[in-house]
Design an enzyme around this catalytic site. Structure first.
Site, short mmCIF file in Angstrom:
data_model
loop_
_atom_site.label_atom_id
_atom_site.label_comp_id
_atom_site.label_asym_id
_atom_site.label_seq_id
_atom_site.Cartn_x
_atom_site.Cartn_y
_atom_site.Cartn_z
N CYS A 89 20.63 9.99 30.03
CA CYS A 89 21.88 10.58 30.51
C CYS A 89 22.43 11.55 29.46
CB CYS A 89 22.88 9.48 30.83
SG CYS A 89 22.21 8.37 32.06
N ARG A 100 3.02 16.90 8.86
CA ARG A 100 2.74 17.50 10.16
C ARG A 100 1.29 18.01 10.27
NH1 ARG A 100 6.87 19.73 13.20
NH2 ARG A 100 8.11 19.88 11.29
C1 LIG Z 1 9.24 16.05 5.07
C2 LIG Z 1 8.69 16.28 3.74
C3 LIG Z 1 7.34 16.61 3.58
C4 LIG Z 1 6.39 16.79 4.74
O1 LIG Z 1 6.62 17.96 5.46
P1 LIG Z 1 5.57 18.45 6.56
O2 LIG Z 1 6.17 19.68 7.10
O3 LIG Z 1 5.48 17.37 7.57
O4 LIG Z 1 4.28 18.70 5.88
C5 LIG Z 1 6.86 16.76 2.29
N1 LIG Z 1 7.68 16.61 1.21
C6 LIG Z 1 8.98 16.29 1.34
C7 LIG Z 1 9.80 16.13 0.12
C8 LIG Z 1 9.53 16.13 2.61
O5 LIG Z 1 10.83 15.83 2.72
#
Ligand SMILES: *Cc1c(COP(=O)(O)O)cnc(C)c1O
Length: 428
Positions: free
Chosen positions: A358, A292
């Protein structure tokens, strides 16, 4: 910070007018800023400069080949959660030797594929999985590099669907069971090479405190595992949060500078300043798995207003994007700022912005004060770069939107809009 701002009354991505992209490529349309992607990667990399580290981009947050290719060129590794993601990384020119494979439900086919491609580490989420990994590797005559994901039982203070580091979550192995598991692997599982330890306590963390808490709690365990089993890396996971409210304003450095230390959202600089001193001197390679943070604020979803429906209780702005294109509001109560592409005045109206699907859960906001945009106008759903397109579906038989990558004054289509024929491809 990000590359979206108003210039002379129009919303731009870097030097490209978003309205011209909407007119040329249609809506709904995902648009990403290459400059923002590079900037985020480099800022995080710089914040970790004090320790030997590698940034493994969490592919699940945005898996477009062009995004992966850009990050591979920056020197990123990749954190994957499926064989499909490994396939994408390889297609994008990424190196499997810099891939870690997370997830509680890896299949035999996925394990075999990842073993044959020579990934850096399987991040194992249970004792049963470790035993199975040993068995599959043995049958192929290979040794599987592995780390176990420790569940540190730390509260990430985030939405319950994206909190992963508490004992009641399905992820990882209990903190207290890790040492015995490593001892058992070293003794009984000859086709496992214990390479590291992994953790990831949740997503969209807006305070550095839970990260610090988890690092401090797990550090003695990591030291023990290094001494006893010679592990070489510690992955401290992803989860760095981004700005969703005030998303547009947060594009400028002035917005950040104007905040006091208490009210300023988490920055990579603060993250690095708190985390790096605690990791120095361990003699381990530190892996990070941000998704993210890298791509969230680097993307928007453009959607055109179709109708304004004045109900007895509410006014609905009906737009041409739906929950099938961006599911975060429906799934996680996610907030996306909604801004017109033509810079609005100060007047606000109370509306719900809803899609054509919907389902009553198909909304982008409810009872929100927004600038009054009209049918025909295009608006941007901000901060839609992560967990946006990757979660899109064909629900209601709606073709998937196109994706555009902007770099300076250039823009290119990095995924074409699906056609009606695409919708039925593969069906009898
Ligand atoms: C989803 C995930 C991430 C990434 O998380 P962010 O919040 O997008 O940084 C990193 N490591 C693992 C194991 C994840 O499942």
């Amino acid at each position: 910070m990000h590359g979206f701002s108003y210039q002379n009354g129009s919303l731009l991505c870097e030097d490209v007018d978003l309205l011209s992209l909407a007119e040329t490529h249609g809506t709904p349309l995902y648009v990403y800023s290459a400059g923002t992607l590079r900037n985020h990667f480099r800022r995080l990399d710089a914040a970790l400069a004090g320790v030997d580290h590698e940034i493994a981009f969490a592919v699940k947050s945005n898996s477009n080949l062009s995004v992966l290719r850009l990050l591979a060129a920056e020197g990123a590794g990749f954190d994957i959660v499926s064989g499909g993601e490994l396939f994408r990384v390889i297609k994008a020119g990424g190196n499997p030797a810099h891939c870690t494979f997370a997830g509680v439900g890896k299949t035999r086919a996925e394990i075999e594929y990842a073993l044959q491609q020579g990934i850096y580490s399987f991040n194992v989420e249970s004792e049963e999985e470790l035993v199975y990994l040993n068995q599959v590797a043995g049958e192929l005559g290979l040794v599987a590099p592995a780390a176990v994901r420790v569940n540190p039982n730390v509260d990430a203070h985030t939405h319950k669907y994206i909190s992963t580091g508490k004992s009641e979550n399905k992820f990882g192995v209990d903190f207290g069971a890790i040492e015995a598991l490593y001892d058992r692997a070293a003794r009984d599982l000859p086709n496992i090479k214990l390479r590291g330890l992994q953790m990831h306590i949740g997503s969209q963390l807006t305070s550095v405190k839970p990260f610090v808490e988890a690092v401090e709690k797990v550090k003695p365990l990591v030291e023990t595992l290094k001494a006893r089993h010679g592990i070489e890396f510690w992955s401290i996971g992803g989860g760095i949060g981004i700005v969703y409210h005030d998303s547009l304003e947060s594009g400028s450095p002035e917005w950040w500078d104007a905040k006091s230390d208490e009210e300023r959202p988490l920055t990579t600089e603060l993250y690095g300043a708190e985390i790096v001193p605690r990791l120095k001197g361990l003699g381990l390679k530190i892996l990070l798995e941000p998704g993210r943070y890298i791509v969230g604020n680097a993307g928007v979803l453009l959607t055109r207003c179709l109708y304004e429906k004045k109900g007895t209780a509410k006014t609905f702005k009906i737009v041409d994007a739906g929950m099938n294109d961006l599911i975060r509001p429906a799934l996680y109560e996610g907030h996306h700022e909604i801004v017109p592409l033509k810079q609005p005045g100060t007047e606000r109206v109370l509306v719900d912005v809803v899609g054509p699907i919907c389902e009553s859960g198909d909304f982008f906001c409810q009872n929100r004060e927004l600038p009054d945009f009209q049918p025909g106008e295009v608006v941007a759903l901000m901060s839609a770069g992560a967990y946006g397109f990757v979660m899109a579906s064909n629900y209601n038989s709606r073709p998937l939107p196109a994706e555009i990558l902007v770099d300076g004054a250039e823009s290119k289509v990095i995924r074409t809009r699906q056609t009606l024929e695409d919708l039925i491809a593969g069906e009898l």
